[in-house]
Design a protein around this motif. Sequence first.
Motif, PDB file in Angstrom:
ATOM      1  N   GLU A  60       0.788  -1.223  -0.023  1.00 37.07           N
ATOM      2  CA  GLU A  60      -0.041  -0.252  -0.193  1.00 37.07           C
ATOM      3  C   GLU A  60       0.885   1.476  -0.012  1.00 37.07           C
ATOM      4  O   GLU A  60       2.093   1.225   0.683  1.00 37.07           O
ATOM      5  CB  GLU A  60      -0.700   0.115   1.220  1.00 37.07           C
ATOM      6  CG  GLU A  60      -1.930  -1.127   1.136  1.00 37.07           C
ATOM      7  CD  GLU A  60      -3.038  -0.966   0.458  1.00 37.07           C
ATOM      8  OE1 GLU A  60      -3.336   0.276  -0.090  1.00 37.07           O
ATOM      9  OE2 GLU A  60      -3.883  -2.006   0.069  1.00 37.07           O
ATOM     10  N   PRO A  61       0.347   2.262  -0.693  1.00 35.81           N
ATOM     11  CA  PRO A  61       1.370   3.433  -0.395  1.00 35.81           C
ATOM     12  C   PRO A  61       1.734   3.865   0.875  1.00 35.81           C
ATOM     13  O   PRO A  61       0.799   3.985   1.731  1.00 35.81           O
ATOM     14  CB  PRO A  61       0.375   4.604  -1.202  1.00 35.81           C
ATOM     15  CG  PRO A  61      -0.602   3.774  -2.097  1.00 35.81           C
ATOM     16  CD  PRO A  61      -0.730   2.434  -1.270  1.00 35.81           C
ATOM     17  N   GLY A  62       2.902   4.342   1.087  1.00 30.88           N
ATOM     18  CA  GLY A  62       3.300   4.412   2.513  1.00 30.88           C
ATOM     19  C   GLY A  62       3.636   3.210   3.193  1.00 30.88           C
ATOM     20  O   GLY A  62       4.275   3.435   4.444  1.00 30.88           O
ATOM     21  N   SER A  63       3.444   2.059   2.838  1.00 35.35           N
ATOM     22  CA  SER A  63       3.609   1.072   3.823  1.00 35.35           C
ATOM     23  C   SER A  63       4.898   0.309   3.370  1.00 35.35           C
ATOM     24  O   SER A  63       5.256  -0.051   2.032  1.00 35.35           O
ATOM     25  CB  SER A  63       2.386  -0.022   3.620  1.00 35.35           C
ATOM     26  OG  SER A  63       2.943  -1.284   4.258  1.00 35.35           O
ATOM     27  N   PHE A  64       5.809   0.018   4.451  1.00 34.72           N
ATOM     28  CA  PHE A  64       7.057  -0.760   4.114  1.00 34.72           C
ATOM     29  C   PHE A  64       6.943  -2.304   4.517  1.00 34.72           C
ATOM     30  O   PHE A  64       8.041  -2.769   4.061  1.00 34.72           O
ATOM     31  CB  PHE A  64       8.086  -0.181   4.666  1.00 34.72           C
ATOM     32  CG  PHE A  64       8.028   0.380   6.021  1.00 34.72           C
ATOM     33  CD1 PHE A  64       7.975  -0.632   7.021  1.00 34.72           C
ATOM     34  CD2 PHE A  64       7.593   1.749   6.375  1.00 34.72           C
ATOM     35  CE1 PHE A  64       7.750  -0.314   8.383  1.00 34.72           C
ATOM     36  CE2 PHE A  64       7.143   2.235   7.504  1.00 34.72           C
ATOM     37  CZ  PHE A  64       7.334   1.059   8.699  1.00 34.72           C
ATOM     38  N   ILE A  65       5.779  -2.701   4.530  1.00 34.85           N
ATOM     39  CA  ILE A  65       5.529  -3.959   5.130  1.00 34.85           C
ATOM     40  C   ILE A  65       4.948  -4.825   3.784  1.00 34.85           C
ATOM     41  O   ILE A  65       3.779  -4.644   3.421  1.00 34.85           O
ATOM     42  CB  ILE A  65       4.800  -4.219   6.239  1.00 34.85           C
ATOM     43  CG1 ILE A  65       5.242  -3.588   7.470  1.00 34.85           C
ATOM     44  CG2 ILE A  65       4.577  -5.696   6.465  1.00 34.85           C
ATOM     45  CD1 ILE A  65       4.397  -3.453   8.438  1.00 34.85           C
ATOM     46  N   PRO A  66       5.698  -5.862   3.219  1.00 34.64           N
ATOM     47  CA  PRO A  66       5.029  -6.712   2.027  1.00 34.64           C
ATOM     48  C   PRO A  66       4.357  -7.875   2.831  1.00 34.64           C
ATOM     49  O   PRO A  66       4.781  -8.970   2.671  1.00 34.64           O
ATOM     50  CB  PRO A  66       6.492  -7.215   1.428  1.00 34.64           C
ATOM     51  CG  PRO A  66       7.470  -7.255   2.381  1.00 34.64           C
ATOM     52  CD  PRO A  66       7.154  -6.379   3.600  1.00 34.64           C
ATOM     53  N   ILE A  69       3.645 -11.558   1.184  1.00 35.12           N
ATOM     54  CA  ILE A  69       4.917 -12.591   1.190  1.00 35.12           C
ATOM     55  C   ILE A  69       5.871 -12.592   2.418  1.00 35.12           C
ATOM     56  O   ILE A  69       6.573 -13.641   2.578  1.00 35.12           O
ATOM     57  CB  ILE A  69       5.653 -12.328  -0.028  1.00 35.12           C
ATOM     58  CG1 ILE A  69       6.570 -10.884  -0.082  1.00 35.12           C
ATOM     59  CG2 ILE A  69       4.903 -12.577  -1.378  1.00 35.12           C
ATOM     60  CD1 ILE A  69       7.474 -10.876  -1.168  1.00 35.12           C
ATOM     61  N   ALA A  70       5.825 -11.599   3.120  1.00 34.02           N
ATOM     62  CA  ALA A  70       6.449 -11.766   4.529  1.00 34.02           C
ATOM     63  C   ALA A  70       6.136 -10.521   5.440  1.00 34.02           C
ATOM     64  O   ALA A  70       6.254  -9.408   5.625  1.00 34.02           O
ATOM     65  CB  ALA A  70       8.011 -11.324   4.503  1.00 34.02           C
ATOM     66  N   LYS A  71       4.977 -10.935   6.508  1.00 29.26           N
ATOM     67  CA  LYS A  71       4.136 -10.256   7.426  1.00 29.26           C
ATOM     68  C   LYS A  71       5.023  -9.324   8.195  1.00 29.26           C
ATOM     69  O   LYS A  71       4.677  -8.438   8.772  1.00 29.26           O
ATOM     70  CB  LYS A  71       3.163 -10.884   8.024  1.00 29.26           C
ATOM     71  CG  LYS A  71       2.188 -11.283   6.970  1.00 29.26           C
ATOM     72  CD  LYS A  71       0.677 -12.130   7.840  1.00 29.26           C
ATOM     73  CE  LYS A  71      -0.121 -12.747   6.726  1.00 29.26           C
ATOM     74  NZ  LYS A  71      -1.062 -13.400   7.372  1.00 29.26           N
ATOM     75  N   GLU A  72       6.299 -10.090   8.838  1.00 24.38           N
ATOM     76  CA  GLU A  72       7.269  -9.366   9.846  1.00 24.38           C
ATOM     77  C   GLU A  72       8.187  -8.617   9.165  1.00 24.38           C
ATOM     78  O   GLU A  72       9.164  -8.152   9.735  1.00 24.38           O
ATOM     79  CB  GLU A  72       7.603 -10.361  10.602  1.00 24.38           C
ATOM     80  CG  GLU A  72       6.475 -11.198  11.336  1.00 24.38           C
ATOM     81  CD  GLU A  72       5.498 -10.545  12.171  1.00 24.38           C
ATOM     82  OE1 GLU A  72       6.147  -9.649  12.802  1.00 24.38           O
ATOM     83  OE2 GLU A  72       4.312 -10.620  12.189  1.00 24.38           O
ATOM     84  N   GLY A 107       6.132  -0.181  -2.539  1.00 25.18           N
ATOM     85  CA  GLY A 107       7.064  -1.085  -3.065  1.00 25.18           C
ATOM     86  C   GLY A 107       6.515  -2.124  -4.043  1.00 25.18           C
ATOM     87  O   GLY A 107       5.416  -2.751  -3.762  1.00 25.18           O
ATOM     88  N   PHE A 108       7.202  -2.791  -4.920  1.00 22.66           N
ATOM     89  CA  PHE A 108       6.773  -3.830  -5.774  1.00 22.66           C
ATOM     90  C   PHE A 108       7.883  -4.751  -5.478  1.00 22.66           C
ATOM     91  O   PHE A 108       9.256  -4.767  -5.646  1.00 22.66           O
ATOM     92  CB  PHE A 108       7.091  -3.421  -7.355  1.00 22.66           C
ATOM     93  CG  PHE A 108       6.015  -2.378  -7.517  1.00 22.66           C
ATOM     94  CD1 PHE A 108       4.835  -2.617  -8.321  1.00 22.66           C
ATOM     95  CD2 PHE A 108       6.227  -1.111  -7.244  1.00 22.66           C
ATOM     96  CE1 PHE A 108       3.916  -1.538  -8.562  1.00 22.66           C
ATOM     97  CE2 PHE A 108       5.270   0.096  -7.677  1.00 22.66           C
ATOM     98  CZ  PHE A 108       4.079  -0.341  -8.205  1.00 22.66           C
ATOM     99  N   LEU A 109       7.529  -5.967  -5.297  1.00 20.44           N
ATOM    100  CA  LEU A 109       8.444  -7.166  -4.832  1.00 20.44           C
ATOM    101  C   LEU A 109       8.070  -8.192  -6.392  1.00 20.44           C
ATOM    102  O   LEU A 109       7.117  -8.504  -6.574  1.00 20.44           O
ATOM    103  CB  LEU A 109       7.921  -7.993  -3.804  1.00 20.44           C
ATOM    104  CG  LEU A 109       8.667  -7.266  -2.395  1.00 20.44           C
ATOM    105  CD1 LEU A 109       9.935  -7.267  -2.395  1.00 20.44           C
ATOM    106  CD2 LEU A 109       7.515  -6.205  -2.048  1.00 20.44           C
ATOM    107  N   LEU A 110       9.234  -8.425  -6.972  1.00 28.22           N
ATOM    108  CA  LEU A 110       9.246  -9.258  -8.142  1.00 28.22           C
ATOM    109  C   LEU A 110       9.900 -10.365  -8.188  1.00 28.22           C
ATOM    110  O   LEU A 110      11.020 -10.582  -7.444  1.00 28.22           O
ATOM    111  CB  LEU A 110       9.938  -8.498  -9.325  1.00 28.22           C
ATOM    112  CG  LEU A 110       9.612  -6.916  -9.497  1.00 28.22           C
ATOM    113  CD1 LEU A 110      10.193  -6.268 -10.660  1.00 28.22           C
ATOM    114  CD2 LEU A 110       7.768  -6.569  -9.789  1.00 28.22           C
ATOM    115  N   GLY A 111       9.152 -11.499  -8.615  1.00 26.36           N
ATOM    116  CA  GLY A 111      10.178 -12.866  -8.777  1.00 26.36           C
ATOM    117  C   GLY A 111      11.343 -12.757  -9.157  1.00 26.36           C
ATOM    118  O   GLY A 111      11.874 -11.993 -10.007  1.00 26.36           O
ATOM    119  N   CYS A 112      12.371 -13.650  -8.383  1.00 25.08           N
ATOM    120  CA  CYS A 112      13.716 -13.809  -8.890  1.00 25.08           C
ATOM    121  C   CYS A 112      14.242 -14.987  -9.404  1.00 25.08           C
ATOM    122  O   CYS A 112      13.712 -16.159  -8.617  1.00 25.08           O
ATOM    123  CB  CYS A 112      14.335 -13.066  -7.419  1.00 25.08           C
ATOM    124  SG  CYS A 112      16.392 -13.435  -7.903  1.00 25.08           S
ATOM    125  N   SER A 113      15.037 -15.234 -10.258  1.00 24.11           N
ATOM    126  CA  SER A 113      15.435 -16.509 -10.736  1.00 24.11           C
ATOM    127  C   SER A 113      16.250 -17.329  -9.525  1.00 24.11           C
ATOM    128  O   SER A 113      16.455 -18.417  -9.748  1.00 24.11           O
ATOM    129  CB  SER A 113      16.333 -16.474 -11.968  1.00 24.11           C
ATOM    130  OG  SER A 113      17.423 -15.640 -11.653  1.00 24.11           O
TER     131      SER A 113
END
Length: 257
Positions: A60-66, A69-72, A107-113
């Motif tokens: 969410e805008p302003g949120s640094f918690i993903p 995929i990782a709540k903590e 923040g956008f988290l993108l899959g990694c090889s």
Amino acid sequence: MASNEIRSLIRKQVITGPTAGMSKGFTQANLVILKKEHAFDFLLFCQRNPKSCPLLDVTEPGSFIPGTIAKEADIRKDIPRYRIYRDGMNTEEVMDITEYWEDDMVGFLLGCSFTFETPLLESGIPIRHIEEKCNVPMYKTNIQCEKAGVFEGPTVVSMRPMSHEDAIRAIQITSRFPAVHGSPIHFGNPSQIGIADISKPDFGDSVTIKEGEIPVFWACGVTPQAVAMQCKPSIMITHAPGCMFISDIKDEKLSIL
């Protein structure tokens, strides 16, 4: 080690380099942070370029918690190294971006090889950059991404040298993981995708290509960094190449077979 244990060491800046081979079995992710004004265009860019930018989570805008995929986790602190791009220029590389964070950032988290390297290794396919304890080699190509809003630019690929037999098996294995780039987009002659010198990667480190091996290329989540250099948003924060976010999602959850 479990993903949260690795992230703790990263947050304490005990781990400050590439994360390939770490926390095996847990999905790794690329990071892109943009101001809200550019977030929709980049979301559309990811949708149009799923091989390079497979989305795992968007904050969410302003949120640094993903939270998906990782709540903590905290994307401001839980990556070994970050790059700050200002108007397309890589101006800084830091280990914590708390002071750079703004309330309208997304923040956008993108899959990694790195994620599919575990099943490759389990199938007996060697991974050269892990063997040589260095970063995976990455290259800009002549393959253009599909434009979305202000974002356009070249596809970046990661490369792993393999025997012909292993390359065929690797295609089969990685095709099961479309959320982390999936199957390769090229193998063999690098010049066909615009790579003039395979020994000089644009990002990461050069690795040994042994006699009888061919280079195999996967779309890479460093693509947004090449796009930033071309499109020049006022600020884009990314992971440093090879220094990934390690999520709490297990690899098998992303497998389609």
